[in-house]
Write an enzyme that holds these catalytic residues in place. Sequence first.
Site, PDB file in Angstrom:
ATOM      1  N   ASN A  80       0.899  -1.087   0.013  1.00 13.68           N
ATOM      2  CA  ASN A  80       0.094  -0.163   0.135  1.00 13.68           C
ATOM      3  C   ASN A  80       0.880   1.104  -0.076  1.00 13.68           C
ATOM      4  OD1 ASN A  80      -1.736   2.014   0.355  1.00 13.68           O
ATOM      5  ND2 ASN A  80      -2.252   1.227   2.604  1.00 13.68           N
ATOM      6  N   TRP A  81       1.279   2.015  -0.991  1.00  8.29           N
ATOM      7  CA  TRP A  81       1.984   3.043  -1.355  1.00  8.29           C
ATOM      8  C   TRP A  81       1.406   4.419  -0.441  1.00  8.29           C
ATOM      9  CZ3 TRP A  81       4.398   2.830  -6.957  1.00  8.29           C
ATOM     10  CH2 TRP A  81       4.834   1.423  -6.902  1.00  8.29           C
ATOM     11  N   LYS A  82       0.037   4.381  -0.216  1.00  7.36           N
ATOM     12  CA  LYS A  82      -0.689   5.439   0.365  1.00  7.36           C
ATOM     13  C   LYS A  82      -0.361   6.836  -0.586  1.00  7.36           C
ATOM     14  CE  LYS A  82      -0.415   3.145   4.722  1.00  7.36           C
ATOM     15  NZ  LYS A  82      -0.030   3.285   6.197  1.00  7.36           N
ATOM     16  N   HIS A 107      -9.665   1.126   4.759  1.00  8.29           N
ATOM     17  CA  HIS A 107      -8.245   1.334   5.462  1.00  8.29           C
ATOM     18  C   HIS A 107      -8.449   2.212   6.691  1.00  8.29           C
ATOM     19  CE1 HIS A 107      -4.224   2.353   6.480  1.00  8.29           C
ATOM     20  NE2 HIS A 107      -3.886   1.292   5.775  1.00  8.29           N
ATOM     21  N   GLU A 146      -6.868   4.547   7.927  1.00  2.00           N
ATOM     22  CA  GLU A 146      -6.541   5.951   7.685  1.00  2.00           C
ATOM     23  C   GLU A 146      -7.761   6.662   7.114  1.00  2.00           C
ATOM     24  OE1 GLU A 146      -2.931   5.391   5.429  1.00  2.00           O
ATOM     25  OE2 GLU A 146      -1.934   4.721   7.408  1.00  2.00           O
ATOM     26  N   GLU A 195      -5.504  -5.010  10.254  1.00  2.00           N
ATOM     27  CA  GLU A 195      -4.643  -3.939  10.543  1.00  2.00           C
ATOM     28  C   GLU A 195      -4.859  -3.341  12.001  1.00  2.00           C
ATOM     29  OE1 GLU A 195      -2.586  -2.732   6.645  1.00  2.00           O
ATOM     30  OE2 GLU A 195      -4.277  -1.636   6.970  1.00  2.00           O
ATOM     31  N   GLY A 219       2.295   2.007  10.790  1.00  2.00           N
ATOM     32  CA  GLY A 219       3.494   3.101  10.798  1.00  2.00           C
ATOM     33  C   GLY A 219       3.957   3.373  11.817  1.00  2.00           C
ATOM     34  N   SER A 260       3.142  -2.503  10.150  1.00  2.00           N
ATOM     35  CA  SER A 260       4.573  -2.572  10.548  1.00  2.00           C
ATOM     36  C   SER A 260       5.079  -3.740  10.187  1.00  2.00           C
ATOM     37  CB  SER A 260       5.055  -2.359  11.789  1.00  2.00           C
ATOM     38  OG  SER A 260       4.741  -0.776  12.246  1.00  2.00           O
ATOM     39  N   GLY A 271       2.814  -1.510   4.088  1.00  2.00           N
ATOM     40  CA  GLY A 271       2.712   0.210   3.913  1.00  2.00           C
ATOM     41  C   GLY A 271       4.329   0.754   3.749  1.00  2.00           C
ATOM     42  N   GLY A 272       4.789   1.165   4.746  1.00  2.00           N
ATOM     43  CA  GLY A 272       6.034   1.730   4.665  1.00  2.00           C
ATOM     44  C   GLY A 272       7.253   0.913   3.910  1.00  2.00           C
TER      45      GLY A 272
HETATM   46  P1  PGA Z   1       2.782   0.049   7.517  1.00  2.00           P
HETATM   47  O1  PGA Z   1       1.267   0.262   6.945  1.00  2.00           O
HETATM   48  O2  PGA Z   1       3.243  -1.413   6.947  1.00  2.00           O
HETATM   49  O3  PGA Z   1       3.314   1.274   7.401  1.00  2.00           O
HETATM   50  O4  PGA Z   1       2.530  -0.240   8.953  1.00  2.00           O
HETATM   51  C1  PGA Z   1       0.267  -0.713   7.082  1.00  2.00           C
HETATM   52  C2  PGA Z   1      -1.153  -0.104   6.247  1.00  2.00           C
HETATM   53  O5  PGA Z   1      -1.441   0.726   6.530  1.00  2.00           O
HETATM   54  O6  PGA Z   1      -1.327  -1.011   5.471  1.00  2.00           O
END
Ligand code: PGA
Length: 251
Positions: free
Chosen positions: A9-11, A95, A97, A167, A173, A212, A233-234
């Site tokens: 997930n590149w956000k 998600h 977020e 998640e 993050g 994470s 994500g990251g």
């Molecule tokens: P993260 O994000 O790996 O940076 O914790 C995961 C996500 O939000 O899908």
Amino acid sequence: MLRPLIAGNWKMHTDINHGAKLVEKLRELVGASEDVEVLIAPPTTSIHHLHFLVAGSPIKLAAQNIHWETEGAYTGEITAEMAHAAGCEYVIIGHSERRAYFGETDEWVHKKLIAAVRGGLKPIVCLGESLEEREAGKALEVIATQLKGALKTLAMGVLKDLVIAYEPVWAIGTGKTASPDEAEEVHAAIREQLYDMLGTEAKVVRIIYGGSVKAANIDELMGKPNIDGALVGGASLKPEDFARIVNFEKS
Ligand code: PGA
């Protein structure tokens, strides 16, 4: 044994040029990993261009969000059909977020899930509890409510390509991962609820973990019986790290 799904997930990171460089690297590094399904969710502006760049590779594309309507005056939004036509096979829905910053509710998640199926996209429905909820011992209850709210009375026939992403909000993050045992406990509860709601055919629904995920913890997470992949994500923005995650070795 379900085919594992590793999704990046590149956000709101990477423009088209940066995205193209990441894909070029990823193509070298993930090669033809037939055993694992590999997915990236770039920003909407890059999807169509990257669709051409992933052609002939095992990398597939996902949208990070869709609207539930088929068209209309919804400034800034896209439909499932638009995402599909641009080259997406999957879509991430609900998600945390989006729930936290854009007011997404279980009701919206449900509508988007229906829209995804209508538009030919495979849905990845995200569930997750906050730190407060976990500390109050309410994690399983929160997840159960979110899952029920997302699926309502939809049947397995409609949901055959459904993926659930667990998640925990406190792990996204933050560098804090749920321990493999903590994650497995929730995944097992989700699996049981899916059986209750959808019947035994729900055994094909993959339940992936996010929060994470990195090269250092993927092997142990994937060693758990109810963890069928990861939403990353990251670490998905670092091709070497993401490739190592794709090439996990169960432990
Ligand atoms: P993260 O994000 O790996 O940076 O914790 C995961 C996500 O939000 O899908």
